[in-house]
Design a protein around this motif. Structure first.
Motif, PDB file in Angstrom:
ATOM      1  N   VAL A 128      54.464  23.450  -7.076  1.00  0.00           N
ATOM      2  CA  VAL A 128      54.402  21.984  -6.994  1.00  0.00           C
ATOM      3  C   VAL A 128      53.684  21.393  -8.206  1.00  0.00           C
ATOM      4  N   TYR A 129      52.573  22.003  -8.608  1.00  0.00           N
ATOM      5  CA  TYR A 129      51.816  21.447  -9.732  1.00  0.00           C
ATOM      6  C   TYR A 129      52.468  21.741 -11.076  1.00  0.00           C
ATOM      7  N   VAL A 130      53.185  22.853 -11.174  1.00  0.00           N
ATOM      8  CA  VAL A 130      53.981  23.090 -12.377  1.00  0.00           C
ATOM      9  C   VAL A 130      55.062  22.018 -12.483  1.00  0.00           C
ATOM     10  N   ALA A 131      55.710  21.707 -11.362  1.00  0.00           N
ATOM     11  CA  ALA A 131      56.742  20.668 -11.356  1.00  0.00           C
ATOM     12  C   ALA A 131      56.163  19.313 -11.744  1.00  0.00           C
ATOM     13  N   ARG A 132      54.970  19.027 -11.259  1.00  0.00           N
ATOM     14  CA  ARG A 132      54.305  17.765 -11.614  1.00  0.00           C
ATOM     15  C   ARG A 132      54.062  17.702 -13.117  1.00  0.00           C
ATOM     16  N   LEU A 133      53.607  18.805 -13.680  1.00  0.00           N
ATOM     17  CA  LEU A 133      53.333  18.867 -15.115  1.00  0.00           C
ATOM     18  C   LEU A 133      54.610  18.676 -15.919  1.00  0.00           C
ATOM     19  N   VAL A 134      55.674  19.363 -15.521  1.00  0.00           N
ATOM     20  CA  VAL A 134      56.954  19.266 -16.221  1.00  0.00           C
ATOM     21  C   VAL A 134      57.523  17.850 -16.124  1.00  0.00           C
ATOM     22  N   SER A 135      57.500  17.278 -14.934  1.00  0.00           N
ATOM     23  CA  SER A 135      58.043  15.931 -14.729  1.00  0.00           C
ATOM     24  C   SER A 135      57.303  14.898 -15.570  1.00  0.00           C
ATOM     25  N   GLY A 136      55.982  14.991 -15.562  1.00  0.00           N
ATOM     26  CA  GLY A 136      55.189  14.050 -16.338  1.00  0.00           C
ATOM     27  C   GLY A 136      55.469  14.145 -17.823  1.00  0.00           C
ATOM     28  N   ASN A 152      66.015  14.337 -21.564  1.00  0.00           N
ATOM     29  CA  ASN A 152      65.914  15.736 -21.947  1.00  0.00           C
ATOM     30  C   ASN A 152      66.186  16.664 -20.770  1.00  0.00           C
ATOM     31  N   TYR A 153      66.791  17.785 -21.067  1.00  0.00           N
ATOM     32  CA  TYR A 153      67.031  18.842 -20.096  1.00  0.00           C
ATOM     33  C   TYR A 153      66.426  20.117 -20.667  1.00  0.00           C
ATOM     34  N   ILE A 154      65.715  20.860 -19.846  1.00  0.00           N
ATOM     35  CA  ILE A 154      64.976  21.994 -20.377  1.00  0.00           C
ATOM     36  C   ILE A 154      65.189  23.264 -19.552  1.00  0.00           C
ATOM     37  N   VAL A 155      64.898  24.366 -20.227  1.00  0.00           N
ATOM     38  CA  VAL A 155      64.760  25.662 -19.570  1.00  0.00           C
ATOM     39  C   VAL A 155      63.284  26.022 -19.643  1.00  0.00           C
ATOM     40  N   ILE A 156      62.710  26.422 -18.522  1.00  0.00           N
ATOM     41  CA  ILE A 156      61.288  26.739 -18.468  1.00  0.00           C
ATOM     42  C   ILE A 156      61.086  28.247 -18.591  1.00  0.00           C
ATOM     43  N   LEU A 157      60.290  28.641 -19.581  1.00  0.00           N
ATOM     44  CA  LEU A 157      59.861  30.028 -19.714  1.00  0.00           C
ATOM     45  C   LEU A 157      58.411  30.066 -19.252  1.00  0.00           C
ATOM     46  N   ALA A 158      58.188  30.610 -18.082  1.00  0.00           N
ATOM     47  CA  ALA A 158      56.854  30.586 -17.475  1.00  0.00           C
ATOM     48  C   ALA A 158      56.182  31.943 -17.596  1.00  0.00           C
ATOM     49  N   ASP A 159      54.881  31.913 -17.782  1.00  0.00           N
ATOM     50  CA  ASP A 159      54.101  33.143 -17.812  1.00  0.00           C
ATOM     51  C   ASP A 159      54.192  33.810 -16.445  1.00  0.00           C
ATOM     52  N   ASP A 160      54.489  35.091 -16.425  1.00  0.00           N
ATOM     53  CA  ASP A 160      54.617  35.805 -15.161  1.00  0.00           C
ATOM     54  C   ASP A 160      53.255  35.901 -14.489  1.00  0.00           C
ATOM     55  N   ASN A 218      68.920  16.581 -12.411  1.00  0.00           N
ATOM     56  CA  ASN A 218      68.666  18.016 -12.569  1.00  0.00           C
ATOM     57  C   ASN A 218      68.198  18.299 -13.989  1.00  0.00           C
ATOM     58  N   ALA A 219      66.934  17.998 -14.251  1.00  0.00           N
ATOM     59  CA  ALA A 219      66.406  18.112 -15.609  1.00  0.00           C
ATOM     60  C   ALA A 219      66.103  19.550 -16.013  1.00  0.00           C
ATOM     61  N   VAL A 220      65.946  20.437 -15.028  1.00  0.00           N
ATOM     62  CA  VAL A 220      65.612  21.833 -15.322  1.00  0.00           C
ATOM     63  C   VAL A 220      66.856  22.696 -15.134  1.00  0.00           C
ATOM     64  N   PHE A 221      67.358  23.266 -16.250  1.00  0.00           N
ATOM     65  CA  PHE A 221      68.526  24.140 -16.174  1.00  0.00           C
ATOM     66  C   PHE A 221      68.200  25.438 -15.444  1.00  0.00           C
ATOM     67  N   GLY A 222      67.017  25.967 -15.709  1.00  0.00           N
ATOM     68  CA  GLY A 222      66.637  27.231 -15.110  1.00  0.00           C
ATOM     69  C   GLY A 222      65.187  27.548 -15.378  1.00  0.00           C
ATOM     70  N   VAL A 223      64.673  28.532 -14.640  1.00  0.00           N
ATOM     71  CA  VAL A 223      63.284  28.960 -14.783  1.00  0.00           C
ATOM     72  C   VAL A 223      63.264  30.486 -14.891  1.00  0.00           C
ATOM     73  N   ALA A 224      62.593  30.996 -15.898  1.00  0.00           N
ATOM     74  CA  ALA A 224      62.455  32.442 -16.063  1.00  0.00           C
ATOM     75  C   ALA A 224      60.987  32.772 -16.250  1.00  0.00           C
ATOM     76  N   ARG A 225      60.521  33.744 -15.484  1.00  0.00           N
ATOM     77  CA  ARG A 225      59.136  34.191 -15.638  1.00  0.00           C
ATOM     78  C   ARG A 225      59.112  35.453 -16.480  1.00  0.00           C
TER      79      ARG A 225
END
Length: 218
Positions: A86-94, A105-113, A137-144
């Motif tokens: 939820v807080y990652v989503a808040r950060l990305v949205s903001g 903008n549309y992004i792909v998120i590369l997140a620290d595992d 749908n601003a986030v195409f995908g999420v990869a950790r």
């Protein structure tokens, strides 16, 4: 203190190449980590910060929390993994809202595992919450991914670490000294601000943006 950091890069290929070239020039092949900053490698970490500020259309955003104030049992029934999403989503949205002037903008998120259960809903929570807030749908995908493989994640870790350290100093959680304090001062100078340990947003030339939010859960 706990923090989440996000770097948005419109030309990741160039940023990645700049960091790799810097590594080769300095013959520094270790993973960049804020916790590893020492007097002997201080020039290298300052050089990494320089790369960020010399880049175009790059932004850094972070949320800084007081763990004692953030009552996860009250707001998330103790579900730490959902709270993380939820807080990652808040950060990305903001961050995407702040970049609205550059278009949708549309992004792909590369997140620290991170160490979470195999059946967590992190990716779905992030995508759904961002969609709900931005109404697209601003986030195409999420990869950790493991941070040692991604230089941009390492840069984010260092920037977030510097900001979090400044807040720890502010609240008396650590004694301000050594190389890490020098990094706080160096970043403050780059941003042309007196205090890093407070909410602020800086927009600089070349489309660079640096945002710090001290999150109030009340």
């Amino acid at each position: 203190m706990f923090g989440l950091g996000l770097t948005i890069c419109h030309n990741p290929k160039q940023l990645h190449r700049d960091i790799i070239n810097f590594r080769n020039k300095r013959k520094f092949y270790k993973e960049f980590k804020f916790t590893d900053i020492r007097n002997e490698n201080l020039p290298v970490y300052k050089g990494l910060i320089d790369i960020f500020f010399n880049s175009k259309n790059v932004s850094f955003s972070c949320l800084v929390f007081d763990k004692k104030q953030l009552d996860l049992k009250k707001y998330f029934k103790g579900d730490y993994e959902r709270a993380y999403g939820v807080y990652v989503a808040r950060l990305v949205s903001g961050a995407l809202e702040a970049e609205a002037s550059k278009g949708s903008n549309y992004i792909v998120i590369l997140a620290d595992d991170v160490s979470t259960s195999k059946d967590d809903k992190f990716e779905k929570v992030v995508k759904d919450k961002v969609k709900m807030r931005l109404r697209r749908n601003a986030v195409f995908g999420v990869a950790r991914l493991e941070s040692h493989a991604i230089t941009e994640i390492q840069m984010t870790d260092v920037l977030l670490g510097i900001v979090a350290y400044s807040f720890k100093v502010k609240f008396g959680l650590v004694k301000a000294s050594g190389a890490k304090l020098q990094m706080v001062k160096y970043l403050q100078k780059k941003l042309d601000i007196e205090k890093l340990s407070q909410s602020h947003e800086r927009k600089m030339r070349g489309g660079l943006r640096f945002n710090v939010e001290e999150f109030d859960a009340k």
